[in-house]
Motif scaffolding. Structure first.
Motif, PDB file in Angstrom:
ATOM      1  N   ALA A 110     -10.212 -11.353  -8.216  1.00 49.74           N
ATOM      2  CA  ALA A 110     -10.879 -12.207  -7.220  1.00 49.74           C
ATOM      3  C   ALA A 110     -10.613 -11.665  -5.814  1.00 49.74           C
ATOM      4  O   ALA A 110     -11.516 -11.608  -4.969  1.00 49.74           O
ATOM      5  CB  ALA A 110     -10.377 -13.638  -7.353  1.00 49.74           C
TER       6      ALA A 110
ATOM      7  N   LYS B 274      -6.483  -7.030 -16.782  1.00 53.54           N
ATOM      8  CA  LYS B 274      -5.333  -7.825 -17.210  1.00 53.54           C
ATOM      9  C   LYS B 274      -4.154  -6.951 -17.657  1.00 53.54           C
ATOM     10  O   LYS B 274      -3.011  -7.202 -17.307  1.00 53.54           O
ATOM     11  CB  LYS B 274      -5.781  -8.729 -18.365  1.00 53.54           C
ATOM     12  CG  LYS B 274      -4.918  -9.928 -18.555  1.00 53.54           C
ATOM     13  CD  LYS B 274      -5.571 -10.914 -19.507  1.00 53.54           C
ATOM     14  CE  LYS B 274      -4.672 -12.127 -19.662  1.00 53.54           C
ATOM     15  NZ  LYS B 274      -5.270 -13.137 -20.526  1.00 53.54           N
TER      16      LYS B 274
ATOM     17  N   ASN C 148     -13.427 -10.261  -3.057  1.00 56.39           N
ATOM     18  CA  ASN C 148     -13.567 -10.879  -1.736  1.00 56.39           C
ATOM     19  C   ASN C 148     -13.181  -9.943  -0.597  1.00 56.39           C
ATOM     20  O   ASN C 148     -13.165 -10.334   0.556  1.00 56.39           O
ATOM     21  CB  ASN C 148     -12.710 -12.157  -1.661  1.00 56.39           C
ATOM     22  CG  ASN C 148     -13.235 -13.204  -2.623  1.00 56.39           C
ATOM     23  OD1 ASN C 148     -14.433 -13.304  -2.828  1.00 56.39           O
ATOM     24  ND2 ASN C 148     -12.342 -13.957  -3.239  1.00 56.39           N
TER      25      ASN C 148
ATOM     26  N   PRO D 132     -15.392 -11.846 -15.744  1.00 57.27           N
ATOM     27  CA  PRO D 132     -14.519 -12.977 -16.078  1.00 57.27           C
ATOM     28  C   PRO D 132     -14.838 -13.559 -17.453  1.00 57.27           C
ATOM     29  O   PRO D 132     -16.006 -13.740 -17.793  1.00 57.27           O
ATOM     30  CB  PRO D 132     -14.799 -13.994 -14.962  1.00 57.27           C
ATOM     31  CG  PRO D 132     -16.046 -13.545 -14.289  1.00 57.27           C
ATOM     32  CD  PRO D 132     -16.210 -12.081 -14.562  1.00 57.27           C
ATOM     33  N   LYS D 133     -13.774 -13.816 -18.230  1.00 59.78           N
ATOM     34  CA  LYS D 133     -13.971 -14.327 -19.595  1.00 59.78           C
ATOM     35  C   LYS D 133     -14.416 -15.773 -19.601  1.00 59.78           C
ATOM     36  O   LYS D 133     -15.370 -16.135 -20.237  1.00 59.78           O
ATOM     37  CB  LYS D 133     -12.654 -14.201 -20.373  1.00 59.78           C
ATOM     38  CG  LYS D 133     -12.404 -12.803 -20.897  1.00 59.78           C
ATOM     39  CD  LYS D 133     -12.037 -12.824 -22.382  1.00 59.78           C
ATOM     40  CE  LYS D 133     -12.127 -11.473 -23.047  1.00 59.78           C
ATOM     41  NZ  LYS D 133     -11.487 -10.379 -22.346  1.00 59.78           N
ATOM     42  N   SER D 134     -13.702 -16.617 -18.841  1.00 61.74           N
ATOM     43  CA  SER D 134     -14.007 -18.044 -18.904  1.00 61.74           C
ATOM     44  C   SER D 134     -14.659 -18.498 -17.611  1.00 61.74           C
ATOM     45  O   SER D 134     -14.507 -19.635 -17.186  1.00 61.74           O
ATOM     46  CB  SER D 134     -12.719 -18.823 -19.149  1.00 61.74           C
ATOM     47  OG  SER D 134     -11.748 -18.408 -18.195  1.00 61.74           O
ATOM     48  N   GLY D 135     -15.359 -17.557 -16.960  1.00 61.42           N
ATOM     49  CA  GLY D 135     -16.011 -17.906 -15.702  1.00 61.42           C
ATOM     50  C   GLY D 135     -15.094 -17.814 -14.491  1.00 61.42           C
ATOM     51  O   GLY D 135     -15.540 -17.969 -13.374  1.00 61.42           O
ATOM     52  N   ARG D 136     -13.785 -17.552 -14.731  1.00 64.35           N
ATOM     53  CA  ARG D 136     -12.857 -17.441 -13.600  1.00 64.35           C
ATOM     54  C   ARG D 136     -12.198 -16.075 -13.594  1.00 64.35           C
ATOM     55  O   ARG D 136     -11.708 -15.623 -14.611  1.00 64.35           O
ATOM     56  CB  ARG D 136     -11.792 -18.538 -13.676  1.00 64.35           C
ATOM     57  CG  ARG D 136     -12.351 -19.880 -13.265  1.00 64.35           C
ATOM     58  CD  ARG D 136     -11.350 -20.987 -13.056  1.00 64.35           C
ATOM     59  NE  ARG D 136     -10.024 -20.594 -12.646  1.00 64.35           N
ATOM     60  CZ  ARG D 136      -8.933 -20.937 -13.332  1.00 64.35           C
ATOM     61  NH1 ARG D 136      -9.025 -21.619 -14.454  1.00 64.35           N
ATOM     62  NH2 ARG D 136      -7.750 -20.591 -12.890  1.00 64.35           N
ATOM     63  N   ASP D 137     -12.202 -15.450 -12.422  1.00 68.37           N
ATOM     64  CA  ASP D 137     -11.558 -14.134 -12.302  1.00 68.37           C
ATOM     65  C   ASP D 137     -10.044 -14.279 -12.294  1.00 68.37           C
ATOM     66  O   ASP D 137      -9.517 -15.275 -11.813  1.00 68.37           O
ATOM     67  CB  ASP D 137     -11.966 -13.478 -10.974  1.00 68.37           C
ATOM     68  CG  ASP D 137     -13.367 -12.901 -11.035  1.00 68.37           C
ATOM     69  OD1 ASP D 137     -13.642 -12.152 -11.987  1.00 68.37           O
ATOM     70  OD2 ASP D 137     -14.164 -13.201 -10.140  1.00 68.37           O
ATOM     71  N   ILE D 138      -9.350 -13.246 -12.815  1.00 71.65           N
ATOM     72  CA  ILE D 138      -7.903 -13.215 -12.623  1.00 71.65           C
ATOM     73  C   ILE D 138      -7.660 -12.989 -11.122  1.00 71.65           C
ATOM     74  O   ILE D 138      -8.487 -12.350 -10.458  1.00 71.65           O
ATOM     75  CB  ILE D 138      -7.213 -12.135 -13.511  1.00 71.65           C
ATOM     76  CG1 ILE D 138      -8.064 -10.892 -13.679  1.00 71.65           C
ATOM     77  CG2 ILE D 138      -6.819 -12.697 -14.842  1.00 71.65           C
ATOM     78  CD1 ILE D 138      -7.552  -9.888 -14.691  1.00 71.65           C
ATOM     79  N   PRO D 139      -6.550 -13.542 -10.568  1.00 68.45           N
ATOM     80  CA  PRO D 139      -6.375 -13.541  -9.113  1.00 68.45           C
ATOM     81  C   PRO D 139      -6.547 -12.175  -8.448  1.00 68.45           C
ATOM     82  O   PRO D 139      -7.202 -12.071  -7.410  1.00 68.45           O
ATOM     83  CB  PRO D 139      -4.948 -14.079  -8.936  1.00 68.45           C
ATOM     84  CG  PRO D 139      -4.729 -14.932 -10.146  1.00 68.45           C
ATOM     85  CD  PRO D 139      -5.489 -14.279 -11.262  1.00 68.45           C
TER      86      PRO D 139
END
Length: 192
Positions: free
Chosen positions: A156, A117, A160, A146-153
């Motif tokens: 991600a 971040k 991928n 990931p902190k809240s289960g979602r990667d920063i773009p």
């Protein structure tokens, strides 16, 4: 785009030793091949006593500068982005990290610790990382969990990446992961 095994990503909870592992891999590779041309940077905690007060960015040839701090109060710092209690010095980060991510003909490996971040506040940083990936030169990078289960773009996008291999560190698998990463990179560098 990076071929199989050319993009190795290290992740894990804060404090698990991602930067330490990456530096140990770097040291091992230099022993394996002293003429290896490696570019990049790593981040290091700045501590006062037992308290973490910030981070610095360090290039692989030892130059360093502030990345983030809890106790900066310069006239311009009130405009700086913040992550938690840290103010991020984007200009200092860019002046050290961006030149290290310039793709050169003779580069054997890039080390990027980390794509997180704080670093992504630099609008030039992620495009530079993508150029590195497109160069087909092997990359060893660390990414936050990931902190809240979602990667920063940006993270991600890296995960991928075709051919990306992700190593999730824990205190019990760190040493084994270091060996695996070293042998994969030795393999890739031999073919590169």
């Amino acid at each position: 785009m990076a071929g199989p095994g050319k993009c190795l990503l290290v992740t894990g909870p804060p404090g698990v030793g991602k930067s330490t592992l990456i530096m140990r891999v770097f040291e091992s590779l230099k022993v394996y091949n002293p003429t290896l041309k490696v570019q990049g940077f790593y981040t290091r905690e700045i501590r006062q006593g037992s308290e973490r007060v910030g981070f610095e960015v360090v290039t692989l040839d030892g130059r360093r500068g502030p990345l983030a701090s809890t106790n900066i109060s310069s006239p311009e710092s009130h405009r700086w982005p913040t992550v938690g209690k840290y103010k991020v010095d984007v200009a200092s980060f860019e002046s050290l990290a961006l030149p290290e991510l310039q793709v050169k003909e003779d580069t054997d490996l890039f080390i990027i610790d980390e794509v997180g971040k704080m670093e992504l506040f630099s609008s030039s940083f992620f495009p530079a990382v993508l150029k590195v990936l497109e160069s087909n030169i092997p990359v060893l990078a660390s990414i936050p969990i990931p902190k809240s289960g979602r990667d920063i773009p940006g993270v991600a996008r890296l995960k991928n990446q075709p051919g990306a291999t992700i190593f999730t560190l824990s205190s019990s698998n760190r040493d084994a992961a270091k060996e695996t990463i070293c042998s994969q990179l030795v393999d890739v560098l031999r073919k590169h």
